[in-house]
Design a protein around this motif. Sequence first.
Motif, mmCIF file in Angstrom:
data_model
loop_
_atom_site.group_PDB
_atom_site.id
_atom_site.type_symbol
_atom_site.label_atom_id
_atom_site.label_comp_id
_atom_site.label_asym_id
_atom_site.label_seq_id
_atom_site.Cartn_x
_atom_site.Cartn_y
_atom_site.Cartn_z
ATOM 1 N N ALA A 1 -41.028 -30.436 -12.770
ATOM 2 C CA ALA A 1 -39.755 -30.552 -13.503
ATOM 3 C C ALA A 1 -39.878 -31.541 -14.656
ATOM 4 O O ALA A 1 -39.385 -31.271 -15.771
ATOM 5 N N MET A 2 -40.525 -32.678 -14.422
ATOM 6 C CA MET A 2 -40.694 -33.670 -15.487
ATOM 7 C C MET A 2 -41.578 -33.132 -16.607
ATOM 8 O O MET A 2 -41.314 -33.365 -17.786
ATOM 9 N N ALA A 3 -42.639 -32.409 -16.233
ATOM 10 C CA ALA A 3 -43.533 -31.854 -17.249
ATOM 11 C C ALA A 3 -42.817 -30.827 -18.112
ATOM 12 O O ALA A 3 -42.981 -30.806 -19.343
ATOM 13 N N LEU A 4 -42.020 -29.972 -17.498
ATOM 14 C CA LEU A 4 -41.257 -28.990 -18.269
ATOM 15 C C LEU A 4 -40.269 -29.684 -19.199
ATOM 16 O O LEU A 4 -40.049 -29.240 -20.337
ATOM 17 N N TRP A 5 -39.688 -30.778 -18.724
ATOM 18 C CA TRP A 5 -38.699 -31.492 -19.527
ATOM 19 C C TRP A 5 -39.341 -32.146 -20.752
ATOM 20 O O TRP A 5 -38.857 -32.000 -21.874
ATOM 21 N N VAL A 6 -40.426 -32.884 -20.539
ATOM 22 C CA VAL A 6 -41.031 -33.622 -21.658
ATOM 23 C C VAL A 6 -41.915 -32.726 -22.516
ATOM 24 O O VAL A 6 -42.368 -33.169 -23.573
ATOM 25 N N TRP B 1 -42.190 -41.566 -5.863
ATOM 26 C CA TRP B 1 -41.974 -42.276 -7.132
ATOM 27 C C TRP B 1 -43.299 -42.644 -7.787
ATOM 28 O O TRP B 1 -43.427 -42.586 -9.006
ATOM 29 N N LYS B 2 -44.279 -43.005 -6.978
ATOM 30 C CA LYS B 2 -45.578 -43.429 -7.508
ATOM 31 C C LYS B 2 -46.431 -42.247 -7.960
ATOM 32 O O LYS B 2 -47.148 -42.324 -8.963
ATOM 33 N N GLU B 3 -46.377 -41.121 -7.240
ATOM 34 C CA GLU B 3 -47.314 -40.030 -7.472
ATOM 35 C C GLU B 3 -46.828 -38.985 -8.476
ATOM 36 O O GLU B 3 -47.639 -38.345 -9.133
ATOM 37 N N ALA B 4 -45.519 -38.793 -8.588
ATOM 38 C CA ALA B 4 -45.004 -37.689 -9.403
ATOM 39 C C ALA B 4 -45.443 -37.808 -10.861
ATOM 40 O O ALA B 4 -45.799 -36.815 -11.496
ATOM 41 N N GLY B 5 -45.431 -39.009 -11.409
ATOM 42 C CA GLY B 5 -45.835 -39.189 -12.799
ATOM 43 C C GLY B 5 -47.293 -38.861 -13.039
ATOM 44 O O GLY B 5 -47.667 -38.362 -14.107
ATOM 45 N N PHE B 6 -48.124 -39.137 -12.034
ATOM 46 C CA PHE B 6 -49.553 -38.819 -12.158
ATOM 47 C C PHE B 6 -49.771 -37.314 -12.201
ATOM 48 O O PHE B 6 -50.514 -36.803 -13.041
ATOM 49 N N PHE B 7 -49.098 -36.589 -11.325
ATOM 50 C CA PHE B 7 -49.238 -35.138 -11.300
ATOM 51 C C PHE B 7 -48.589 -34.501 -12.524
ATOM 52 O O PHE B 7 -49.004 -33.421 -12.967
ATOM 53 N N MET B 8 -47.578 -35.162 -13.080
ATOM 54 C CA MET B 8 -46.925 -34.638 -14.282
ATOM 55 C C MET B 8 -47.921 -34.492 -15.431
ATOM 56 O O MET B 8 -47.836 -33.530 -16.217
ATOM 57 N N ILE B 9 -48.868 -35.420 -15.546
ATOM 58 C CA ILE B 9 -49.836 -35.372 -16.640
ATOM 59 C C ILE B 9 -50.657 -34.091 -16.577
ATOM 60 O O ILE B 9 -50.929 -33.450 -17.599
ATOM 61 N N PHE B 10 -51.064 -33.683 -15.386
ATOM 62 C CA PHE B 10 -51.848 -32.456 -15.244
ATOM 63 C C PHE B 10 -51.007 -31.235 -15.597
ATOM 64 O O PHE B 10 -51.492 -30.309 -16.269
ATOM 65 N N TYR B 11 -49.764 -31.214 -15.138
ATOM 66 C CA TYR B 11 -48.899 -30.092 -15.484
ATOM 67 C C TYR B 11 -48.617 -30.052 -16.985
ATOM 68 O O TYR B 11 -48.575 -28.970 -17.580
#
Length: 291
Positions: free
Chosen positions: A87-92, A164-174
């Motif tokens: 969701a964060m990757a799609l947003w940004v 909270w810690k991991e989602a941002g890391f996975f966002m980079i790959f997406y």
Amino acid sequence: MRGRATLHAWLMLGPAMLLLVAFTHYPVVATLWHSLFSTPRGARPARFVGVENYAALADDPVFWQALSNNLLYALGTVPLSIGLALAMALWVNGRIAGRAALRVAYFTPTVLPMIAVANLWLFFYTPDYGLVDRITGFLFGWGPTNWIGSQETALGAMMAIAVWKEAGFFMIFYLAALQAIPPVLYEAASVEGASRFTVFRRVTLPLLGPTTLFIAVNALINGFRLVDHIIVMTHGGPDNATALLLTYIYEVGFRFWDTAQASALTMVLLLILALVALAQFTLLGRRTHYR
């Protein structure tokens, strides 16, 4: 020429293979070997006991609680981390104002050391004047809650920190995968009159398959590996409510100095990870399109 090329290939692969054997394969074999012996005590050497250490685990209630906690922890953190990252990757990835700042904000928790994160969230979870109590009191009128001192809420509180810690890391790959999708595919879907949901389901999601598989395997490993905050914040308590397999291995091996039992626990953990990873590759691999 072929012999020289083969020799060159082995020389290139040699250092990596040496490190892989020395730091991965050999420790696994050594741990399996030690799990078949008793723990040496003073002048009493280790003796071969076969599967007695594994049989003892079957009668250990703390092991079963740690295992159930870990399964619940993984089931809660892995889907949430992946879904939030997507969701964060799609947003940004869209054309929005301040998307660079948003990317930095989403990725910031990833670069923070887990020990620092644990101490930060200790303040957030402080009853009465902590950030979480302030928010829940303002929105829902709840009173002071001991989030990490109650058996009902402690594990959920630890899961929230991991997500909270991991989602941002996975966002980079997406985000990288989304930017690699050819725009012509979206143009063709637009010409055909496909809705946004149809484009996401029929175009975006299938092309993100390899990335999702990669993230799912890493998220699962982190679900069993990421325990630093638990050791700092709860030490597996209260009453083993937040005890996971890795925290229990640490406690058995370094607090009770029962290295043989800790080795057996480690092999159980590796077996669980191997079986779940195999299931992921089998089930998700069939639906993953690499071209």
